[in-house]
Design an enzyme around this catalytic site. Structure first.
Site, PDB file in Angstrom:
ATOM      1  N   ASP A 197       0.547  -1.074   4.494  1.00 59.02           N
ATOM      2  CA  ASP A 197      -0.675  -0.498   5.045  1.00 59.02           C
ATOM      3  C   ASP A 197      -0.509   0.984   5.384  1.00 59.02           C
ATOM      4  O   ASP A 197      -1.424   1.783   5.156  1.00 59.02           O
ATOM      5  CB  ASP A 197      -1.080  -1.280   6.303  1.00 59.02           C
ATOM      6  CG  ASP A 197      -2.416  -0.830   6.878  1.00 59.02           C
ATOM      7  OD1 ASP A 197      -3.375  -0.704   6.085  1.00 59.02           O
ATOM      8  OD2 ASP A 197      -2.508  -0.609   8.098  1.00 59.02           O
ATOM      9  N   LYS A 239      -6.444   2.078  -1.376  1.00 56.18           N
ATOM     10  CA  LYS A 239      -5.122   1.481  -1.295  1.00 56.18           C
ATOM     11  C   LYS A 239      -5.233   0.014  -0.884  1.00 56.18           C
ATOM     12  O   LYS A 239      -6.225  -0.337  -0.268  1.00 56.18           O
ATOM     13  CB  LYS A 239      -4.269   2.240  -0.292  1.00 56.18           C
ATOM     14  CG  LYS A 239      -4.720   1.984   1.151  1.00 56.18           C
ATOM     15  CD  LYS A 239      -3.617   2.112   2.134  1.00 56.18           C
ATOM     16  CE  LYS A 239      -3.984   1.343   3.334  1.00 56.18           C
ATOM     17  NZ  LYS A 239      -4.512   1.928   4.439  1.00 56.18           N
ATOM     18  N   HIS A 269       0.140   6.295   3.514  1.00 59.35           N
ATOM     19  CA  HIS A 269      -0.039   7.517   4.301  1.00 59.35           C
ATOM     20  C   HIS A 269       1.269   8.239   4.623  1.00 59.35           C
ATOM     21  O   HIS A 269       1.370   9.454   4.476  1.00 59.35           O
ATOM     22  CB  HIS A 269      -0.771   7.203   5.604  1.00 59.35           C
ATOM     23  CG  HIS A 269      -2.039   6.429   5.421  1.00 59.35           C
ATOM     24  ND1 HIS A 269      -2.984   6.768   4.485  1.00 59.35           N
ATOM     25  CD2 HIS A 269      -2.531   5.336   6.056  1.00 59.35           C
ATOM     26  CE1 HIS A 269      -4.004   5.914   4.568  1.00 59.35           C
ATOM     27  NE2 HIS A 269      -3.736   5.037   5.507  1.00 59.35           N
ATOM     28  N   GLU A 307      -0.395   3.007  16.764  1.00 57.96           N
ATOM     29  CA  GLU A 307      -1.797   2.767  17.103  1.00 57.96           C
ATOM     30  C   GLU A 307      -1.878   1.831  18.290  1.00 57.96           C
ATOM     31  O   GLU A 307      -1.027   0.956  18.445  1.00 57.96           O
ATOM     32  CB  GLU A 307      -2.527   2.104  15.928  1.00 57.96           C
ATOM     33  CG  GLU A 307      -2.528   2.945  14.673  1.00 57.96           C
ATOM     34  CD  GLU A 307      -3.324   2.279  13.563  1.00 57.96           C
ATOM     35  OE1 GLU A 307      -4.551   2.196  13.685  1.00 57.96           O
ATOM     36  OE2 GLU A 307      -2.701   1.817  12.595  1.00 57.96           O
ATOM     37  N   HIS A 340      -6.934   8.551   2.934  1.00 59.64           N
ATOM     38  CA  HIS A 340      -7.780   9.364   3.822  1.00 59.64           C
ATOM     39  C   HIS A 340      -6.948  10.299   4.703  1.00 59.64           C
ATOM     40  O   HIS A 340      -7.476  11.261   5.249  1.00 59.64           O
ATOM     41  CB  HIS A 340      -8.731   8.499   4.653  1.00 59.64           C
ATOM     42  CG  HIS A 340      -8.103   7.819   5.830  1.00 59.64           C
ATOM     43  ND1 HIS A 340      -7.376   6.671   5.707  1.00 59.64           N
ATOM     44  CD2 HIS A 340      -8.093   8.137   7.143  1.00 59.64           C
ATOM     45  CE1 HIS A 340      -6.957   6.303   6.915  1.00 59.64           C
ATOM     46  NE2 HIS A 340      -7.372   7.179   7.801  1.00 59.64           N
ATOM     47  N   LYS A 384       1.048  -1.380  15.187  1.00 58.51           N
ATOM     48  CA  LYS A 384      -0.232  -1.680  15.823  1.00 58.51           C
ATOM     49  C   LYS A 384       0.004  -2.273  17.211  1.00 58.51           C
ATOM     50  O   LYS A 384       1.083  -2.776  17.503  1.00 58.51           O
ATOM     51  CB  LYS A 384      -1.024  -2.663  14.965  1.00 58.51           C
ATOM     52  CG  LYS A 384      -1.581  -2.027  13.693  1.00 58.51           C
ATOM     53  CD  LYS A 384      -2.756  -2.813  13.151  1.00 58.51           C
ATOM     54  CE  LYS A 384      -3.261  -2.251  11.838  1.00 58.51           C
ATOM     55  NZ  LYS A 384      -4.058  -1.021  12.008  1.00 58.51           N
TER      56      LYS A 384
HETATM   57  C1  BG6 Z   1      -5.858   2.714   7.412  1.00 59.07           C
HETATM   58  C2  BG6 Z   1      -5.144   1.435   7.689  1.00 59.07           C
HETATM   59  O1  BG6 Z   1      -5.572   3.173   6.125  1.00 59.07           O
HETATM   60  O2  BG6 Z   1      -5.459   3.672   8.350  1.00 59.07           O
HETATM   61  C3  BG6 Z   1      -5.430   0.957   9.087  1.00 59.07           C
HETATM   62  O3  BG6 Z   1      -5.544   0.449   6.756  1.00 59.07           O
HETATM   63  C4  BG6 Z   1      -5.111   2.038  10.075  1.00 59.07           C
HETATM   64  O4  BG6 Z   1      -4.694  -0.214   9.384  1.00 59.07           O
HETATM   65  C5  BG6 Z   1      -5.775   3.334   9.670  1.00 59.07           C
HETATM   66  O5  BG6 Z   1      -5.585   1.623  11.343  1.00 59.07           O
HETATM   67  C6  BG6 Z   1      -5.343   4.478  10.563  1.00 59.07           C
HETATM   68  O6  BG6 Z   1      -6.094   5.602  10.220  1.00 59.07           O
HETATM   69  P1  BG6 Z   1      -6.575   6.622  11.291  1.00 59.07           P
HETATM   70  O7  BG6 Z   1      -7.535   7.493  10.571  1.00 59.07           O
HETATM   71  O8  BG6 Z   1      -7.173   5.832  12.419  1.00 59.07           O
HETATM   72  O9  BG6 Z   1      -5.329   7.329  11.728  1.00 59.07           O
END
Ligand code: BG6
Length: 454
Positions: A222, A135, A227, A203, A165, A326
């Site tokens: 992002d 992405k 997601h 986060e 992911h 963030k």
């Molecule tokens: C990523 C984003 O796809 O996912 C990041 O680009 C983000 O900015 C991350 O921090 C969060 O993923 P996870 O696995 O830490 O929840």
């Protein structure tokens, strides 16, 4: 390489994504599951030797304690080829170096990926080639559409893997089991019983040196466009008749097509903000605009919230709040389903003010139920209790799960092309309003809970 070998060609091999996520995921996969002979080829524009690449691979494998014959063999046999993927001759050389069934992993920015795909379409790739894309897939609806047309000229859709992911996270995968293997849950997940749903990706990490990518994306693209909408799709789709790739993808697509910004009103139903300097635990974070590589004029948000409607028979009228930020005080990644109040409460019962909630935690993986139950003392005054169970964990990190599907040739948990386009459509009115400054860009100190109540 020998016959029967397959090749994983990683474009953008020297980058952050390969080191931090892709290679550790591969290491985990090679340790846990049988994948057969795999020839790993790294390629990038840097002048690296095979040994430098091998070093990078083994360091990344070490972060997940990858071990065993498969992992050792991949490290031993891997190769690095310097190439500029926007040059046709370079691409041809890369393809020539591959052996057996080929998987091309584009760990590259979308514009470079698009150019490389354009050239590959002219060159042609072996029929069974798989393409893996990160992405953001395109940069908006029309560019995603174009990219879809381009990649499906190269290979059929079911050989295109658009990686998300989150779809490799065990609790996200478990949402299917949770929703469809429990009568008790299955029968209450609808507008009749649910008052609202929050999908939250808070986060505590800041930019972490990723300005080159993030400053052009922002929280909305992002996390939400990708997601959050995929999680929403799994949470709200109707039950597919099988968990085969086609049935599942159809079910997800249908619900995404039914999803749009609440009232189509970005001014009332979207928020954006960015962090100012602050402290998170022991860490002092500079303001986002003072981070290395950030262009303040872009006005990139580090916090985004949107409310969407899922206009289906099951969900019409239920607001879904999607939020990602963030540099917040604490990590919190979960979907929270808030139920309506009881239909009738007999007079004389007290303490039931809070609604029932179900929480699906993505980090840590858990499922929780908060409800009202008679605690100590007066039996007719209920108290709040929480039942919580860890869920998963799977045997692989999310990127390991993603690579397992790719190398196994199973696109079930990939993002189908039409879904990427739908996701851009859903956020488009928000992006337009933000671009035109119709929604204020708020601020919040790093380490806070985000911008205050509107
Ligand atoms: C990523 C984003 O796809 O996912 C990041 O680009 C983000 O900015 C991350 O921090 C969060 O993923 P996870 O696995 O830490 O929840």
């Amino acid at each position: 390489g020998s016959a029967g070998t397959s090749t994983l060609l990683v474009l953008g091999a020297c980058g952050d994504l390969a080191a931090r996520l892709l290679l550790p995921g591969l290491g985990g996969l090679l340790t846990q599951r049988e994948v057969g002979d795999l020839f790993l080829v790294g390629s990038d524009t840097a002048e690296w030797s095979d040994d430098q690449w091998r070093q990078r691979v083994s360091e990344s494998f070490a972060t997940v304690s990858a071990n065993g014959k498969q992992a050792d063999e991949v490290v031993r046999s891997c190769r690095y080829l310097r190439a500029d993927v926007t040059d046709e001759d370079h691409l041809r050389r890369l393809l020539d170096a591959c052996t057996g069934q080929v998987t091309i992993y584009f760990a590259l920015p979308p514009a470079v990926t698009a150019r490389a795909c354009g050239l590959l379409a002219d060159l042609g790739v072996p029929e069974d080639t798989r393409l893996v894309m990160e992405k953001p897939f395109g940069t908006d609806g029309p560019s995603a559409h174009e990219l879809n047309e381009l990649v499906t000229r190269l290979v059929p859709e079911n050989q295109v893997y658009r990686v998300d992911h989150y779809l490799g996270m065990s609790t996200v995968l478990n949402m299917l089991g949770m929703r469809f293997a429990n009568r008790m849950l299955e029968s209450v997940l609808d507008a009749e019983n649910v008052s609202s749903v929050d999908i939250v990706f808070d986060e505590s990490l800041g930019l972490e040196g990723r300005a080159g990518y993030y400053d052009g994306a922002g929280a909305l693209v992002d996390m939400i466009q990708s997601h959050a909408l995929q999680v929403l799709a799994l949470l709200t789709m109707e039950a597919p008749s099988t968990l085969g790739a086609e049935d599942l993808q159809d079910a997800k697509s249908r619900v995404l097509r039914a999803t749009s910004l609440w009232d189509e009103d970005p001014v009332r139903y979207s928020r954006r903000a960015r962090y100012t300097a602050g402290t998170i635990g022991e860490r002092r974070l500079p303001a986002y605009v003072d981070e290395e590589g950030v262009d303040p004029a872009r006005r990139t948000e580090t916090f985004a919230e949107v409310v969407v409607a899922v206009n289906t028979w099951r969900w019409a009228g239920v607001p879904f709040r999607l939020r990602a930020g963030k540099a917040l005080s604490a990590l919190r990644k979960e979907a929270v389903i808030t139920f309506k109040g009881p239909r009738w409460v007999p007079e004389g019962l007290a303490g039931y003010e809070q609604p029932d909630r179900m929480r699906i935690g993505f980090d840590p993986d858990l499922v929780g139920l908060d409800f009202n139950l008679n605690g100590p003392g007066d039996p007719f005054t209920v108290d709040r209790v929480s039942l919580e169970s860890p869920s998963g964990p799977g045997d692989l990190p999310p990127y390991g799960e993603v690579l397992a599907e790719v190398l196994g040739g199973d696109p079930t948990m990939s993002v189908r092309g039409d879904q990427a386009e739908q996701a851009w459509r859903i956020v488009a009115p928000v992006r337009a309003a933000w671009r035109d400054d119709r929604v204020e860009l708020e601020e919040y100190p790093a380490g806070s809970d985000g911008p205050g109540a509107p």
